[in-house]
Design a protein around this motif. Structure first.
Motif, PDB file in Angstrom:
ATOM      1  N   SER A 142       0.812  -1.222   0.000  1.00 60.08           N
ATOM      2  CA  SER A 142       0.000   0.000   0.000  1.00 60.08           C
ATOM      3  C   SER A 142       0.840   1.265   0.000  1.00 60.08           C
ATOM      4  O   SER A 142       0.325   2.359  -0.251  1.00 60.08           O
ATOM      5  CB  SER A 142      -0.928   0.005   1.220  1.00 60.08           C
ATOM      6  OG  SER A 142      -0.168  -0.039   2.424  1.00 60.08           O
ATOM      7  N   ASN A 143       2.140   1.142   0.283  1.00 58.98           N
ATOM      8  CA  ASN A 143       3.011   2.322   0.278  1.00 58.98           C
ATOM      9  C   ASN A 143       3.442   2.750  -1.123  1.00 58.98           C
ATOM     10  O   ASN A 143       4.025   3.827  -1.280  1.00 58.98           O
ATOM     11  CB  ASN A 143       4.260   2.058   1.135  1.00 58.98           C
ATOM     12  CG  ASN A 143       3.933   2.029   2.617  1.00 58.98           C
ATOM     13  OD1 ASN A 143       3.125   2.815   3.099  1.00 58.98           O
ATOM     14  ND2 ASN A 143       4.546   1.114   3.344  1.00 58.98           N
ATOM     15  N   VAL A 144       3.187   1.925  -2.135  1.00 63.05           N
ATOM     16  CA  VAL A 144       3.470   2.349  -3.514  1.00 63.05           C
ATOM     17  C   VAL A 144       2.391   3.352  -3.912  1.00 63.05           C
ATOM     18  O   VAL A 144       1.244   2.987  -4.147  1.00 63.05           O
ATOM     19  CB  VAL A 144       3.486   1.157  -4.488  1.00 63.05           C
ATOM     20  CG1 VAL A 144       3.781   1.642  -5.909  1.00 63.05           C
ATOM     21  CG2 VAL A 144       4.515   0.122  -4.062  1.00 63.05           C
ATOM     22  N   ALA A 145       2.782   4.624  -3.979  1.00 57.63           N
ATOM     23  CA  ALA A 145       1.799   5.688  -4.203  1.00 57.63           C
ATOM     24  C   ALA A 145       1.648   6.071  -5.665  1.00 57.63           C
ATOM     25  O   ALA A 145       0.648   6.680  -6.051  1.00 57.63           O
ATOM     26  CB  ALA A 145       2.191   6.931  -3.392  1.00 57.63           C
ATOM     27  N   SER A 146       2.650   5.763  -6.486  1.00 60.61           N
ATOM     28  CA  SER A 146       2.617   6.184  -7.887  1.00 60.61           C
ATOM     29  C   SER A 146       3.531   5.284  -8.705  1.00 60.61           C
ATOM     30  O   SER A 146       4.450   4.652  -8.176  1.00 60.61           O
ATOM     31  CB  SER A 146       3.070   7.643  -8.019  1.00 60.61           C
ATOM     32  OG  SER A 146       3.158   8.044  -9.382  1.00 60.61           O
ATOM     33  N   LEU A 147       3.280   5.261 -10.003  1.00 65.33           N
ATOM     34  CA  LEU A 147       4.151   4.582 -10.948  1.00 65.33           C
ATOM     35  C   LEU A 147       4.795   5.622 -11.861  1.00 65.33           C
ATOM     36  O   LEU A 147       4.245   6.700 -12.060  1.00 65.33           O
ATOM     37  CB  LEU A 147       3.361   3.576 -11.789  1.00 65.33           C
ATOM     38  CG  LEU A 147       2.578   2.517 -11.008  1.00 65.33           C
ATOM     39  CD1 LEU A 147       1.807   1.625 -11.970  1.00 65.33           C
ATOM     40  CD2 LEU A 147       3.503   1.695 -10.121  1.00 65.33           C
ATOM     41  N   LYS A 148       5.970   5.283 -12.399  1.00 60.39           N
ATOM     42  CA  LYS A 148       6.652   6.173 -13.344  1.00 60.39           C
ATOM     43  C   LYS A 148       6.816   5.460 -14.675  1.00 60.39           C
ATOM     44  O   LYS A 148       7.204   4.292 -14.710  1.00 60.39           O
ATOM     45  CB  LYS A 148       8.023   6.606 -12.818  1.00 60.39           C
ATOM     46  CG  LYS A 148       8.758   7.563 -13.770  1.00 60.39           C
ATOM     47  CD  LYS A 148      10.061   8.062 -13.170  1.00 60.39           C
ATOM     48  CE  LYS A 148      11.162   7.037 -13.197  1.00 60.39           C
ATOM     49  NZ  LYS A 148      11.567   6.661 -14.601  1.00 60.39           N
TER      50      LYS A 148
END
Length: 322
Positions: A142-148
């Motif tokens: 859940s700590n993955v807030a965004s993708l690049k």
């Protein structure tokens, strides 16, 4: 003579900052000791014209260093292929191996917002496969807030532009990446500065940034772009830009941790400032350890060993000798 303002002064006006709603607290909410930064938090800092900091991390240890230093953002970059795993290129990195490192980084506690790369091969096959892989990354922790996502010029890379739009429309937070995009280094003629050859190239970079903003990106990485070009692009956007080899006029900076800390031997790119030489310190320390083992200085009986009561030892010896 062409003149322009790099940073829009209006962004610093208090009436431009959108007030944050009070956080509703429910009985199911657990208050973290160190509250994670959100995209909204970083946007608030951007609107206040405060520089944003970002660095890469590849495992629990490097992520712990970044979290301890209170970096705004941690990027789990596919650069780990070369800096941590020994691959020759980022394009060699298997998706499953990358996911293993994402989970490791996310175990480090702290307030930094975590962004994960979409590695080469994880989004090029089709939009359906790309969205499925994106959701896998977000659901790892859940700590993955965004993708690049690395994006080519909008005149040529319509596939990725449309993918970004599709992802953002589904509520997947995307940070775009333009300029030098390492996954496309072969088509770019190698690791070279972008946006410095012609008026047309600069115009395409600016247009691509604006298209990605319209597609829903909340921030953009600008890599290896002349300072004036990066500054002008930043001035035309209403979202943060994170520069790497793009000068001082971006909204923030990102560096590869192994570069800035000197974790590997050899040189570093022109745009890197090396703040330490962990490779040298580690090598020297291990050499000293080997010398002390060979000379009998380590371990020390007084410091590094455990004791046993004399009566117990004597009882053991007496039984052995009887």
């Amino acid at each position: 003579m062409l003149s322009y303002v790099f940073r829009n002064p209006s962004r610093c006006l208090i009436d431009k900052v959108i007030p944050l709603r009070a956080l509703n607290r429910y009985s199911t909410h657990v208050l973290d000791a160190a509250k994670r930064k959100s995209i909204l938090d970083l946007n608030k800092k951007y609107l206040a014209c405060e520089p944003l900091s970002m660095c890469t991390a590849y495992d629990y240890i490097t992520a712990s260093w970044a979290q301890k230093s209170n970096c705004d953002m941690i990027l789990i970059g596919d650069s780990l292929a070369m800096t941590s795993l020994g691959y020759k290129s980022t394009t060699d990195l298997p998706f499953d191996e990358f996911k293993y490192h994402v989970k490791s980084v996310c175990r480090a506690e702290g307030s930094s917002l975590v962004v994960a790369d979409m590695p080469f091969g994880s989004y090029e096959t089709s939009h359906e496969v790309a969205i499925s892989n994106a959701l896998q990354l977000l659901k790892l922790d859940s700590n993955v807030a965004s993708l690049k996502i690395e994006v080519g010029m909008h005149t040529k890379d319509k596939y990725t532009i449309n993918l970004v739009k599709e992802m953002c429309s589904r509520g997947i937070p995307i940070m775009g990446h333009i300029g030098l995009t390492p996954q496309r280094s072969h088509s770019l003629g190698g690791f070279r500065v972008q946006g410095n050859k012609s008026y047309k190239e600069i115009k395409e970079l600016l247009e691509t940034a604006l298209v990605l903003q319209d597609a829903g990106c909340w921030a953009l990485v600008l890599e290896c772009i002349p300072q004036k070009v990066a500054g002008y692009i930043t001035s035309k956007l209403n979202i943060p830009t994170i520069g790497i080899g793009a000068g001082t006029q971006t909204s923030g900076q990102v560096l590869v941790m192994s570069d800035m800390l000197g974790m590997l031997p050899g040189g570093v790119p022109k745009f890197v400032k090396q703040y330490s030489s962990i490779h040298r310190v580690a090598s020297d320390s291990i050499s000293k350890y080997i010398d002390e083992v060979e000379s009998g200085k380590f371990p020390s009986n007084d410091t590094h060993t455990f004791k046993i009561k004399n009566e117990i030892w004597e009882e053991f010896i007496n039984h052995e000798q009887s």
